[in-house]
Every structure is written in structure tokens, then in C-alpha cells.
Design an enzyme around this catalytic site. Structure first.
Site, PDB file in Angstrom:
ATOM      1  CG  HIS A 209      33.162  -8.569  17.528  1.00 34.23           C
ATOM      2  ND1 HIS A 209      32.985  -7.502  16.677  1.00 34.23           N
ATOM      3  CD2 HIS A 209      32.995  -8.095  18.783  1.00 34.23           C
ATOM      4  CE1 HIS A 209      32.737  -6.425  17.404  1.00 34.23           C
ATOM      5  NE2 HIS A 209      32.755  -6.764  18.686  1.00 34.23           N
TER       6      HIS A 209
ATOM      7  NE  ARG B 128      27.646 -12.929  23.930  1.00 38.65           N
ATOM      8  CZ  ARG B 128      26.774 -13.531  23.109  1.00 38.65           C
ATOM      9  NH1 ARG B 128      25.677 -12.902  22.739  1.00 38.65           N
ATOM     10  NH2 ARG B 128      27.005 -14.748  22.670  1.00 38.65           N
TER      11      ARG B 128
ATOM     12  CD  GLU C 282      31.056 -19.615  28.595  1.00 40.09           C
ATOM     13  OE1 GLU C 282      30.716 -19.367  27.433  1.00 40.09           O
ATOM     14  OE2 GLU C 282      31.286 -18.726  29.441  1.00 40.09           O
TER      15      GLU C 282
ATOM     16  NE  ARG D  78      29.074 -13.282  29.201  1.00 38.04           N
ATOM     17  CZ  ARG D  78      29.381 -13.608  27.954  1.00 38.04           C
ATOM     18  NH1 ARG D  78      29.171 -14.841  27.531  1.00 38.04           N
ATOM     19  NH2 ARG D  78      29.860 -12.719  27.128  1.00 38.04           N
TER      20      ARG D  78
ATOM     21  CB  THR E 204      25.773 -23.967  22.568  1.00 39.63           C
ATOM     22  OG1 THR E 204      25.082 -22.810  22.112  1.00 39.63           O
ATOM     23  CG2 THR E 204      24.871 -24.805  23.436  1.00 39.63           C
ATOM     24  CG  ASN E 205      28.127 -19.106  20.954  1.00 38.62           C
ATOM     25  OD1 ASN E 205      27.343 -19.778  20.315  1.00 38.62           O
ATOM     26  ND2 ASN E 205      27.883 -17.856  21.300  1.00 38.62           N
ATOM     27  CG  ASP E 206      33.331 -19.719  24.778  1.00 37.90           C
ATOM     28  OD1 ASP E 206      34.321 -19.700  24.029  1.00 37.90           O
ATOM     29  OD2 ASP E 206      32.831 -18.692  25.267  1.00 37.90           O
TER      30      ASP E 206
ATOM     31  NE  ARG F 207      -3.052 -27.993 -16.448  1.00 37.43           N
ATOM     32  CZ  ARG F 207      -4.120 -27.836 -17.229  1.00 37.43           C
ATOM     33  NH1 ARG F 207      -5.003 -28.814 -17.337  1.00 37.43           N
ATOM     34  NH2 ARG F 207      -4.294 -26.721 -17.899  1.00 37.43           N
TER      35      ARG F 207
ATOM     36  CB  CYS G  20      22.335 -18.298  26.778  1.00 39.38           C
ATOM     37  SG  CYS G  20      23.945 -18.568  27.514  1.00 39.38           S
TER      38      CYS G  20
HETATM   39  C1  PEP Z   1      28.693 -18.918  24.553  1.00 36.33           C
HETATM   40  O1  PEP Z   1      29.893 -19.128  24.687  1.00 36.33           O
HETATM   41  O2  PEP Z   1      27.896 -19.755  24.120  1.00 36.33           O
HETATM   42  C2  PEP Z   1      28.141 -17.584  24.874  1.00 36.33           C
HETATM   43  C3  PEP Z   1      26.840 -17.375  24.772  1.00 36.33           C
HETATM   44  O3  PEP Z   1      28.988 -16.612  25.241  1.00 36.33           O
HETATM   45  P1  PEP Z   1      29.915 -15.776  24.259  1.00 36.33           P
HETATM   46  O4  PEP Z   1      29.416 -15.997  22.860  1.00 36.33           O
HETATM   47  O5  PEP Z   1      29.795 -14.370  24.683  1.00 36.33           O
HETATM   48  O6  PEP Z   1      31.268 -16.338  24.495  1.00 36.33           O
HETATM   49 MG    MG Z   2      31.079 -17.923  25.958  1.00 39.52          MG
END
Ligand code: PEP
Ligand code: MG
Length: 861
Positions: A439, A546, A729, A602, A751-753, A89, A815
Site C-alpha cells: 500500500h 483504482r 490477474e 477499475r 502483474t502485481n496480483d 594514463r 497495468c
Molecule cells: C495488479 O494487481 O497488478 C494491480 C494493478 O492491481 P492492484 O495493485 O490494485 O491489486
Molecule cells: Mg490487483
């Protein structure tokens, strides 16, 4: 020349571990040298379990065998006596890394066959011999499996034919000598481990490129005698639920001799007493009781739920092997908690044993891993879980479908706020465009709705009402598909699903995790429903509400559009007066749900075009609603259009250009605080300004918000506990964080923007080329998915450091969608942040991850 350190290690390994080790309680053995199975067998022997004679081959010995240098075969065979029957094995370091299949009955030959006929009867003995020849031919000599079918009836003629085929294909008679057979078995198993597929499979499970394989050679416990002989397998928990349960099979020797016992083994009897048929408990009560006690011993001393392979040899119990019970995510949580509750392992270890991603699986329905998958198209796995439904192509069809009680999948090029109601009504969402922060993805995660985005091979033809997948197959509206948001696949039809399972063990594990965690976890929650989910998952507050999402619901979209269309400040104010009570009610609901906790609201941050219709029908509806001629509405919509809305009149820019909007929101927040305060609900409100790039923006908004607070305070005579902060951001906000922080109680990194702007990469369009970028190694990962520590992280670290220079106690958090990921949590802990905020369904995963990182930190200190 070898350096002394390496030299020392090499010498130590050579002197301590031999290539062949007879497993005894005191033999020098290690999982890193002999593999997990070999080490486990030694543990069983130490526990005084009756394990047949076993010899372990080290990783080095197996590696040598692969390149043709076999171990000393006399030494290997010596412990097994004359004419042994052996099993071989695999024993990889981590059992999950797999290995070549076991080969049984090595040593079987013509002489042994004659002996076995007397004991087992001709048919069973022949079957056993033929199965061995078959597996040797296919797995060891690598001959064509089609030439070695087992006939329905195993007889001497069939055996002879099989032997003749072997000889024809290899130009050699079937080997009769155990040493030759064993040598070939070892060589073939060693080489199988080095094959490309095996290597890729184990690397996918986390094995290092140079992971070694050990082998264990064991005497087959197939005795003859008057007493009961047979083979079985048993485990003491249910692999799906993790609940205690004796599960397994036992097969008497005439059947057992020919193969490994599996779940479906033909001729198997029950283990425990059962009204449906005979059981081992009835047949051999003493041995059964002994088996149960061994199971208990394994659990307590090996600190794990084990599956045990056993035999009865003339009535005597033998334990052949024990491996970790295979388990679902749900079972892994239940088993870890039960072991800790029984004080077999400490709570810390239970928390460390569960993979955080496993929790995510428990929170959502999943496609059954056993189900067949017919993939239509692949996209980005944007929101986990799976759901099936009929295809619909518009939000209104989704609502109509939901009204009929028919689950549906909303398929769109991309979603916009107008689709929100349709998304609420749908069971899942599929889009052609967009990435993990689009979105559809953000809303999907907030709602816990399975979602696949950026399926760029998908073709949607609204006119014909059909969608077409990657391979050209097309599906009409009304046909059923399944969206698997965990894997990013879209499947034909409705495969079998596993239900979500949040049981007591899940809660207990997370409570323990909270005891070890040293960073806060909040939720991004926009609606009362999101807030309730966040509260259910014990989020420590809301890190991002948001507010624009509140206007996508119900009649509000219409009122919002009126506001956007208002040309004069007074007209705008009049519409905002209608929106005020709605917003107040929203905040009141959030505050009540999150009683006693912090809620970070926000201020409005939509690209305005998101609120405007994009097609003719929408424009007509809007004209009706605002009582203006269609051409005028069309012209105004065009006038509001921006070349790059994500970098246009968004966030604080809107708040400064049209200050009435933020005034209304601030009033709604403060009045909601007053209302809940009067009911005795304490709330700590935080107001966050989005998309800031200059300190003056903060100053301007702060003075207006403070003025509104002052007015509400004066009227209500109630003190208001609120803080004002900035969403960092834009790269400039990071660079200027020292002067921004002078006016901000907190900085929350979006952190998205920030990723979008640091890379100059559109959040909504990156999906189109991201996979080819990642495949070619331009980016290690999609930066919208995994926080880019090197680039975006450096800006965040710089922003945090600069913010602290002017305000040492500034509260720091992130966030963006990365908030719940391991990389982001590790980064935030390292930088001394106060909390991370993530979508509600990721909160449990983030709590567990944060606890594991804190515990790992303690170990490494
Ligand atoms: C971001 O930009 O990280 C954020 C949390 O805001 P949104 O996604 O609404 O632009
Ligand atoms: Mg944003």
C-alpha cells in the site's frame, strides 16, 4: 585445437594491432583494443591538434605486463628521445569504467632535478621530485603511505630523507633510470586493474568481467623558455546544468609542474576574463582563442562535450588529453538535446544517449551525491526521490505537523487506507513491512512521495515514541531524518539535496522519444491530482484508475464504512446514493483532465478489512460514526475479518455478492460522461472488472453494467462510448482468456496480483525474506520489482494468445507496477501489446525506454 572462426579472429587481431602503437593519424587503433582514451587522442591528432608524442599499449600488452611480460622497452621509449619525462594514463574501453590513477613525471631523477632547479627554482623542483618519489613509492612500489608524507616545506633535506626511506623499505636506491621506472609503473598499473576492488567497481558500472585496460605513455609537455608555461583544464558546459559555460583552471608552470590540475588547484587562475582576478584570456589571448576553437572542434567532430587538458609550452598550446565531461543527469539531457539541435548528432542518437533512470532523478529531489550519508536503516527503494522531516508515528501527527508547516516523515509498521491523509501530509514515508507493491509503495509512487518500505531492521516503539535503526541507535519523535526512496536508505538529519529539474530540454527529448516509440504509455492515476501529473507528463490516457483509493480521502472513509456496515440491501443502496454524487464528481474531474483520451476505470477492488479500523481508538470512532454500541461494532468487524484478505472477498467477488456497489460506480461513470459530454469534452471510457477468474463473473457484471448504461442513455438521450474489459490477474484468468475475451473488449494484465498468485507469494510479506532470496540466487530479482518473464511472462503470453483466438482485436496491456520497467516494456512490445500503464512519475521514463527499445529494434533489423 582452435576452431577456424576463433582462429581467424585471433590472427586478425595479432596482424592488425601491435602491442605498442605510436599514435599517428593513420595508425591502426580501436577503442576495443587500445581503450577510449588512446582512440580519442588519435582523433585529436587527426583534427590537427598539437598532441605531444604518445604511445598506446594495447589491452593484450597491458595484460602481459600484469603477468610479468613487459613490452619491448626500447621500442616504447624510442619516440621520446633522450632523458624524457613521461606521463602514463589508463585507457579503458569505456572511460566510465575507470582505471588506475595517472602517474606523472616518470623519468625524473637526480640529473633532471639539477636541470629543473635552474629553470623552476629549488623549491618547486624539489617539490616536483618529492611528489614523484612519493607517488612512485605509494602507487608503484606499494609502500606504506604514512612513511611518505609531503612536508610543508620541500627542501633538499626532506628529499634526501624520503630517498633514504625508500631505500630502507625496498633495499634498493630510488631508481634513476627511466626504463626501470617506466617498467615498474606499467607493471603496477596493469596489476591494479586486476585487483578485486577495481574489478567489482567497474563491473558495477556495467563492465564485462574480462574488460581490458590499455595505457597511454605521453611526453610531459613541460618545456622551459621565456614564454608562458603552465597547465590547464577546460570544459565548455556546466556539469550540473549542461548549459554552455567555459569552466576550468590554468596554473603557471611553477605550480603546475608538480601535479595534475584539478578544480581546487591552489594558485590556479581563471580562464575567462574575470573581475576577481587574473585570467588566461588576459594573459595569453591568442592561445585562449585557439583553445576555444579546439573546444568547438571537439564538440563538432567528436560529437561530444569534452574536458580538455592542455599545456602552454614556451607560449605554445599543447593538448594532452580530452575526456567526456562528467555530468549530472540533468546535464546529460541538456547536452544530448543541444548536440541534436545543433545537428551534430541525429535526434535518434540523442534519445539513445540518455539513461532512462536519469529522467527519474530529474523528477524528484535527490540527496546530493557529494553529501555524507549516515545510514540509520536500509529498506526497499519503493518510490524515488528524497525528503527530510521530523519523525511522526501516526497519520494524525503527520497532519498536525503539516498544519504547523513542519515537514515530517511518517514512520509506520505498514500503511493502511486510514493513513492516506497522513501520507498526503508527510514529506516521505518509511515502513517496516511491505514490498514494492504494498500500500505505502503504490500510494507513494502515485503521489511522487519518497518512500522506503520493508525496513525490517527498524524497531518502532509507539509507547516511548522512538524508532531504532539497524545499529541500535534510536531517534525520538520530532528528530529529523531523511528518506531516500531512490536508494532505499534512511539517513540521520538533513543532508544537502539537489532540486528536481524539468526544463525545456527534458520536454524536447521526450517529444522526440514519442516520435520513435511504437507502444502506448498510459498512467495509473486514481485522483484528479494524479491525473493532472499524468497529463503533464503526456500520458496517453489512464490505464488504471483504482476507484477504491477515491474513498480513502476526506469524509468518504466514514461513508464507506457505513456502507460496509449496512446489513440490508436497501440500507446499502441508501448509503450508495450518498456516494454516487461524490464518485460522479471524481470521474468528471478525471475525464475533464484527460479530455479526448481513454480513461480505464477499475471497479471497486479493496479487501474490505482495509476500510475497517484495526485498533481500539478506531473502533470507538467507528461506533460513534455508525451510532452503534462498541461491542456490536467490534463483533461485526471481527465477523468481516478474513484469514487471507488478499484472496478473500475482493474485486469482482464483491461486485457479485453486493451488486449495488458496481451499479453505483457504473452509473457514476456514465453520468459523468454525460456531464462532460454536455461541455463538449469527448472521452473514451473503459470499465475494468478486477480479480476475474471465471467467464461467468464477466457475463454477470457485463449485463448489469450494460443495463445501467441503457438506463442513463435512455434518460440523457446521449450516446455513450464505453468499453468493458477484464483485469487479468489470476492464473486461471490467463488460462481461460479465450472464453473471458468473448465478453471483454480489452484484457489488462495486473502483474502485481498475477505475480503474487503465480509464485504463491504475499505482496505484503515478501519483503521479509526477499533480500536473502535474491542474495542466494533463489530468484534473480524481486519478482514484484522486475517482471518475471520466465514464469509470470509465460502466463501473460498464454493469456494474450488465448484471448486473441476468440477476439483477434482484443486490446492488450499491462497495468501492474512493472508497467514502466524496461523488461516489461520490452516484453509487451515483443508480444504486440497496445500499451503499458505505470505510475504517473514513471511515465517519462517509460516513454524514453519504449523509444530506445524501438530504435534498438530498428538497428538490429
Ligand atoms: C495488479 O494487481 O497488478 C494491480 C494493478 O492491481 P492492484 O495493485 O490494485 O491489486
Ligand atoms: Mg490487483
Amino acid at each position: 585445437m582452435l576452431q577456424p572462426r576463433n582462429n581467424g579472429a585471433a590472427v586478425q587481431q595479432q596482424t592488425t594491432y601491435k602491442p605498442l602503437t605510436l599514435i599517428t593519424p593513420t595508425a591502426a587503433m580501436s577503442p576495443a583494443v587500445h581503450g577510449g582514451r588512446a582512440k580519442c587522442l588519435q582523433r585529436l591528432i587527426r583534427l590537427d591538434m598539437p598532441v605531444p608524442v604518445t604511445v598506446a599499449l594495447s589491452f593484450d600488452a597491458v595484460h602481459e605486463a600484469a603477468i610479468g611480460n613487459l613490452p619491448d622497452m626500447d621500442e616504447l621509449l624510442a619516440p621520446f628521445g633522450d632523458a624524457p619525462l613521461l606521463s602514463v594514463r589508463p585507457s579503458s574501453q569505456d572511460p566510465d569504467w575507470g582505471g588506475p590513477g595517472a602517474i606523472l613525471n616518470v623519468g625524473m631523477n637526480d640529473a633532471r632535478y639539477v636541470e629543473l632547479i635552474n629553470w623552476l627554482g629549488e623549491e618547486t623542483a624539489t617539490k616536483l621530485y618529492m611528489r614523484f618519489v612519493q607517488s612512485y613509492a605509494i602507487h608503484v612500489a606499494r609502500l606504506d603511505p604514512d612513511e611518505f608524507h609531503m612536508p610543508d616545506q620541500a627542501d633538499a633535506k626532506g628529499l634526501k630523507a624520503m630517498m633514504a626511506t625508500f631505500e630502507y623499505e625496498t633495499d634498493m636506491p630510488f631508481p634513476q633510470d627511466v626504463e626501470t621506472q617506466l617498467a615498474e609503473v606499467l607493471r603496477s598499473m596493469a596489476r591494479a586493474w586486476d585487483g578485486t576492488t577495481a574489478r567489482l567497481l567497474r563491473q558495477a558500472k556495467g563492465a564485462p568481467a574480462d574488460a581490458g585496460l590499455g595505457l597511454v605513455v605521453q611526453a610531459m609537455a613541460s618545456g622551459t623558455g621565456q614564454g608562458e608555461c603552465g597547465q590547464g583544464v577546460v570544459q565548455f558546459v556546466d556539469s550540473v546544468t549542461g548549459q554552455p559555460k567555459i569552466i576550468g583552471r590554468y596554473v603557471s608552470s611553477h605550480l603546475a609542474a608538480t601535479r595534475e590540475i584539478g578544480r581546487e588547484t591552489e594558485g590556479a587562475i581563471y580562464l575567462t576574463r574575470d573581475t576577481r582576478g587574473p585570467s588566461l584570456e588576459d594573459l595569453c589571448p591568442d592561445q585562449f582563442a585557439q583553445l576555444i576553437s579546439y573546444g568547438d572542434l571537439c564538440r563538432k567532430r567528436l560529437r561530444e562535450e569534452m574536458e580538455i587538458k592542455f599545456t602552454l609550452q614556451d607560449g605554445a598550446l599543447r593538448i594532452l588529453d580530452a575526456v567526456r565531461v562528467q555530468r549530472s543527469s540533468r546535464a546529460s539531457v541538456r547536452i544530448a538535446v543541444a548536440l541534436a539541435e545543433d545537428q551534430i548528432i541525429p535526434r535518434e542518437e540523442a534519445v539513445m544517449r540518455v539513461e532512462p533512470a536519469a529522467l527519474s532523478e530529474l523528477l524528484h529531489r535527490q540527496v546530493d551525491p557529494q553529501a555524507a550519508r549516515d545510514v540509520i536503516v536500509r529498506g526497499i527503494a519503493a518510490s524515488p526521490g528524497a525528503a527530510s522531516g521530523r519523525i511522526v508515528l501516526t497519520a494524525s501527527e503527520a497532519q498536525a505537523s503539516a498544519a504547523r508547516g513542519e515537514p515530517c516523515v511518517l514512520v509506520r509498521r505498514e500503511t493502511t487506507p486510514e493513513d492516506i491523509r497522513g501520507m498526503h501530509a508527510a514529506s516521505a514515508v518509511l515502513t517496516m513491512r511491505g514490498g514494492v507493491t504494498s500500500h505505502a509503495a503504490v500510494i507513494g509512487r502515485g503521489l511522487g512521495l519518497p518512500c522506503v518500505v520493508g525496513a525490517s531492521d527498524l524497531v518502532i516503539d509507539r509507547k516511548s515514541g522512538r524508532i531504532t535503526g539497524a545499529d541500535g541507535r534510536s531517534f525520538a519523535v520530532g528528530e529529523t531524518i531523511t528518506v531516500d526512496g531512490t536508494t532505499g536508505q534512511v539517513l540521520v538529519g538533513e543532508p544537502k539535496m539537489l532540486e528536481a529539474a524539468l526544463d525545456g530540454a527534458f520536454q524536447t527529448l521526450l517529444d522526440w522519444a514519442d516520435d520513435f516509440r511504437d507502444i502506448g504509455v498510459r498512467a495509473n492515476a486514481d485522483t484528479p491530482a494524479d491525473a493532472q501529473t499524468a497529463a503533464n507528463f503526456a500520458a496517453e490516457g489512464i490505464g488504471l484508475c483504482r476507484t477504491e483509493h477515491m474513498f480513502f480521502e476526506g469524509d468518504r472513509l466514514g461513508v464507506m464504512r457505513e456502507m460496509i456496515f449496512a446489513e440490508e440491501s436497501d440500507d446499502r443502496r441508501a448509503v450508495l446514493d450518498r456516494l454516487l454524487p461524490m464518485q460522479r464528481a471524481d470521474f468528471q474531474a478525471l475525464f475533464e483532465i484527460m479530455a479526448g483520451k481513454s480513461v480505464c476505470v477499475r471497479l471497486f477492488d479493496p479487501p474490505l478489512h482495509e476500510f475497517l479500523p484495526s485498533d481500539k481508538a478506531g473502533l470507538r470512532d467507528l461506533a460513534e460514526q455508525v451510532a452503534l454500541p462498541l461491542p456490536e461494532v467490534t463483533e461485526r468487524v471481527h465477523a468481516l475479518a478474513e484469514y487471507n484478505p488478499m484472496l478473500g472477498m475482493r474485486g469482482v467477488r464483491l461486485g457479485i455478492a453486493l451488486p449495488e456497489i458496481y451499479d453505483m460506480q457504473a452509473r457514476a461513470i456514465f453520468e459523468a460522461m454525460v456531464a462532460v459530454g454536455q461541455k463538449g469534452v469527448a472521452i473514451s471510457a473503459e470499465i475494468m472488472i478486477p480479480l476475474v477468474s471465471a467467464m461467468r463473473e464477466v457475463e454477470l457484471i457485463k449485463s448489469r453494467v450494460d443495463a445501467v448504461a441503457h438506463a442513463v442513455r435512455a434518460k440523457s438521450r446521449i450516446d455513450l462510448d464505453y468499453r468493458l474489459g477484464v483485469m487479468v490477474e489470476t492464473p486461471r484468468a490467463c488460462l481461460r482468456a479465450h472464453d473471458i475475451a468473448e465478453h471483454a473488449d480489452f484484457l489488462s494484465f495486473g502483474t502485481n496480483d498475477l505475480t503474487q498468485m503465480t509464485y504463491g507469494l504475499s505482496r505484503d510479506d515478501a519483503g521479509r525474506f526477499m533480500s536473502s532470496y535474491v542474495q542466494q540466487g533463489v530468484y534473480a530479482e524481486d519478482p514484484f520489482h522486475t517482471l518475471d518473464i520466465e514464469g509470470v511472462g509465460e502466463l501473460i503470453a498464454l493469456g494474450a494468445e488465448r484471448g486473441r483466438t476468440s477476439r483477434p482485436d482484443v486490446v492488450l496491456s499491462i497495468c501492474g507496477e512493472h508497467g514502466g520497467s524496461r523488461a516489461a516494456i520490452a516484453f509487451c512490445r515483443e508480444k504486440g501489446f497496445d500499451y503499458v500503464s505505470c505510475s504517473p512519475f514513471r511515465v517519462p521514463v517509460a516513454r524514453l525506454t519504449a523509444a530506445q527499445l524501438a530504435l534498438l529494434g530498428q538497428i538490429s533489423r
